[in-house]
Structure formats: C-alpha cells, structure tokens
Motif scaffolding. Structure first.
Motif, short mmCIF file in Angstrom:
data_model
loop_
_atom_site.label_atom_id
_atom_site.label_comp_id
_atom_site.label_asym_id
_atom_site.label_seq_id
_atom_site.Cartn_x
_atom_site.Cartn_y
_atom_site.Cartn_z
N ASP A 79 8.03 -36.04 -19.68
CA ASP A 79 7.70 -35.47 -18.37
C ASP A 79 8.31 -34.07 -18.25
N THR A 111 3.16 -34.71 -19.69
CA THR A 111 2.90 -34.32 -18.30
C THR A 111 3.54 -32.98 -18.01
N LYS A 113 3.60 -29.92 -14.45
CA LYS A 113 3.32 -29.83 -13.00
C LYS A 113 3.11 -28.40 -12.56
N ASN A 142 -1.58 -34.90 -18.65
CA ASN A 142 -1.45 -35.14 -17.22
C ASN A 142 -0.89 -33.88 -16.57
N TYR A 143 -1.57 -33.42 -15.50
CA TYR A 143 -1.09 -32.25 -14.77
C TYR A 143 -1.05 -32.64 -13.29
#
Ligand code: NDP
Length: 345
Positions: A79, A111, A113, A142-143
């Motif tokens: 992450d 991931t 963000k 995953n964003y």
C-alpha cells in the motif's frame, strides 16, 4: 458476492521453507512463499491479497528495505501513496525484486492514492502517471481518492468529487489502473459516488481496528459489493499527535487483546491483524522491522476462537485515531470533524 474471501478451507498453510537453497550462488536473499494467500474478489474482476504492507511514515532509507523484506517474506500486496513522499524509493525496491526473478510484477497487488491537491480532471492522469513513474510501473492494481477534500473554500468540494471520479474511471479505460476506489469516505459520501459511477468503486480503504470497528461502513460496503481494506490495524501507534493530544489508549496494549495473544501464543499485533481478517476486510499493517514484517504475515494458519473474536468485536472504547482534522476549515465544505464523516461512527 464480490466480497467473499477465496479461502478453500479454514486452515491456510503458513509460510513455506525458503525456496532459494537449490542452485543459487549462496549470496541471493532468502525468499519464502505463502501457499494459498487468501484473496477477495473485487467488483472489477481482480483479486486483492488479504494481507498487505503499509508504507506511511516509513522513512527514506527504511521504506525500500521494508518493501524488499516484505516481498521476499511472501507479501503480495503493498500500500503506497504519493503523499507518503517515498514512492521513488519503493519503485527502486520493486526493480530490485523483479530483477531477482523470484516474484513477478503481475503477482503483486500495488495500491497508490491521488492526493487532495490533484482532484481536477486535468490533474488526475498527471498525478497517476507521476506515481507510475516513481514506482517504475506500467499500471497500478488499485488507485484511491485519498480523502474527500481538496482544501478549497466554499460550501461544496471543488472540483466536485464527480469530476474526480470520472477522471479516475478514464484511468481504468486507458489501462493505467485496474481497480479504483475511495479512502476516508463516509457511507454518505460513498453513496453519492455510487449514484453517478460508471465504474463502481471496488474498494473503500478506511481506519478499522477493535477500537474503531467502523461497522456501519463495513456493513454498507458488504451490501454494495465493495471490498473494505482496514488501515491502521494496530491503531497507528506512531501517529503520536493524536495520542499525545487526547491521552488515548493504544489498542496494541488493550488488556483483552493481550489476553487473547497470551492464550494463543501470538503477539498483540498478530491478534489485531488476524482480527481484521476475521472481520472480513483486507489489512495493511506497516512495519520497517524485518522481524515484525514477517510476524505480521504469520496470521494465516490459525484463528481467534469465536468467543474471543466476539469479545474483541465488542470493546467499549471506540474512537478514530485518524480523525481527518486536516480536512476541517472554517470557510471550507467541512466545518467540523462531524462534517468530514457525516456524523457516522
Ligand atoms: P499501523 O496500525 O499499521 O501501525 C504501524 C505502527 O505499528 C508502526 O509504529 C510499527 O512500528 C508498529 N508495528 C508494526 N507491527 C507491529 C507489531 N507486530 N507489534 C507492535 N508494533 C508493530 O499504522 P499505520 O497508520 O501505518 O497504518 C498502516 C498502513 O495503512 C499505512 O502505513 C498506510 O499504508 C495505510 N494508511 C492509509 C491511510 C489512508 O488515509 N488511506 C491512513 C493511515 C494508514 P515499526 O515500523 O517500527 O515496526
């Protein structure tokens, strides 16, 4: 259901023996494989490994080593976030791992963000490409929109989340990102996204541990087929500002947690990570210490007995450790912490 854990049986074998002994030069790092790492199926069709490692507050010079240790220990989920200011070092670590040849890029769920300052449609792809460049990747698994705020003044979030979400959807269309989702969104704010989403959020990432179960949101997401990832599963004990200000207790030191740990011969950290899995979420504990990184993954071949799980799932003390105070602005859309979370507990 999109949120079922793909575990073939209750018992999941833990880490294997190192797999580097045969044919290697003797200098290559030890690798372990985790057989049958449970995954959850996402509405995007992809799968997320249930245990990952966080990278927030992992300092330069520490984070790369932590990521390499994790991937060699058998983690397949990392992450990251632009705002953690360590993605270039994480990217270097990925390169080292791919070159060592025991783990392929496609085997790891990564991931990142989108930061608050980049919500405008024209900035979303730019920010994503910067993260891809820093992490030295062609795509993200995953964003997430990191927070539902941009820091603007006025009664509404500007640019509106709808604009940001549509730009996130385009990243999927362009193949830069496989799944998209939200972080630090309340049920109310998630529902708003669902009302206009062409591509539904696959994941909502929020704070969850026995001192903040977040059950209302977990239940809502389950009903909507949205997977939940639990962040700060150990209560983020290094987020010292909160603990100093409020003199808040640490879930890691909770009597009940410790009693279950003693009973099972595990550490309090392992009990909290296992609790998250049994609570139906994926979980991303952060550590930079090799021993803890390995220990935090050793949570797959044992269970918290139901009675103890229920006890840990009904602790009286409930409080967000990360309350989103940075989103509160007198002249902004969120004038209080209550506004950030829409009064949901
Ligand atoms: P955690 O709850 O994971 O706690 C991390 C702290 O616990 C560190 O101080 C670590 O120290 C220590 N620790 C790790 N393992 C153990 C163990 N087995 N026993 C005792 N102590 C341990 O906190 P985070 O807030 O970092 O949350 C985890 C991850 O979730 C983040 O790193 C980030 O990736 C993500 N996150 C996302 C947020 C969001 O807004 N979307 C917000 C917060 C977190 P040490 O490193 O020295 O081992």
């Amino acid at each position: 259901a999109t949120d079922k854990l793909n575990t073939s049986s209750g018992a999941i074998p833990a880490t294997d023996k190192p797999n580097t002994s045969s044919g290697d030069q003797g200098t290559s790092p030890e690798y372990h494989t985790v057989k049958n790492m449970p995954t959850a199926k996402l509405s995007s069709g992809h799968e997320i490994p249930i245990v990952g490692m966080g990278t927030w507050k992992s300092k330069p010079g520490e984070v790369g080593e932590a990521v390499k240790t994790a991937l060699r220990a058998g983690y397949r989920h990392i992450d990251c976030a632009y705002i953690y200011k360590n993605e270039p070092e994480v990217g270097e670590a990925f390169q080292t791992i791919w070159k060592e040849g025991k783990v392929k890029r496609e085997e790891v769920f990564i991931t990142s963000k989108l930061w608050n300052s980049e919500h405008a449609a024209e900035n979303v792809a730019k920010a994503c490409r910067q993260t891809l460049k820093d992490l030295q990747l062609d795509y993200l698994d995953n964003y997430l929109i990191h927070w539902p705020q941009t820091g603007n003044e006025g009664p509404e979030v500007q640019p509106p989340i709808q604009e940001t979400w549509q730009a996130m959807e385009k990243l999927v269309d362009e193949g830069l990102v496989r799944s998209i989702g939200l972080s630090n969104f309340s049920v109310k704010k998630t529902e708003a996204v669902l009302s206009y989403a062409r591509i539904q959020p696959s994941i909502v990432q929020v704070e969850i541990h026995p001192y903040f179960r977040n059950d209302y949101l977990v239940k809502f997401c389950k009903e909507k087929g949205i997977h939940v990832t639990a962040y700060s599963p150990l209560g983020s004990p290094d987020s010292s500002a909160m603990y100093k200000r409020e003199n808040v207790p640490w879930v890691l030191q909770d009597k009940e947690v410790q009693a279950v740990a003693d009973k099972l011969g595990k550490s309090a950290g392992q009990v909290l990570i296992r609790w998250a899995i049994q609570h139906g979420t994926s979980v991303i504990p952060k550590s930079i210490k090799p021993e803890r990184i390995r220990q935090n993954l050793d949570v797959l071949d044992w269970e918290i007995p139901q009675e103890d799980f229920q006890k840990l799932s009904s602790l009286q003390f409930q409080m967000r450790m990360l309350d989103g105070a940075e989103c509160v602005k007198e002249n902004g859309p969120y004038k209080s912490i209550n506004d950030v979370w829409d009064g949901e507990v």
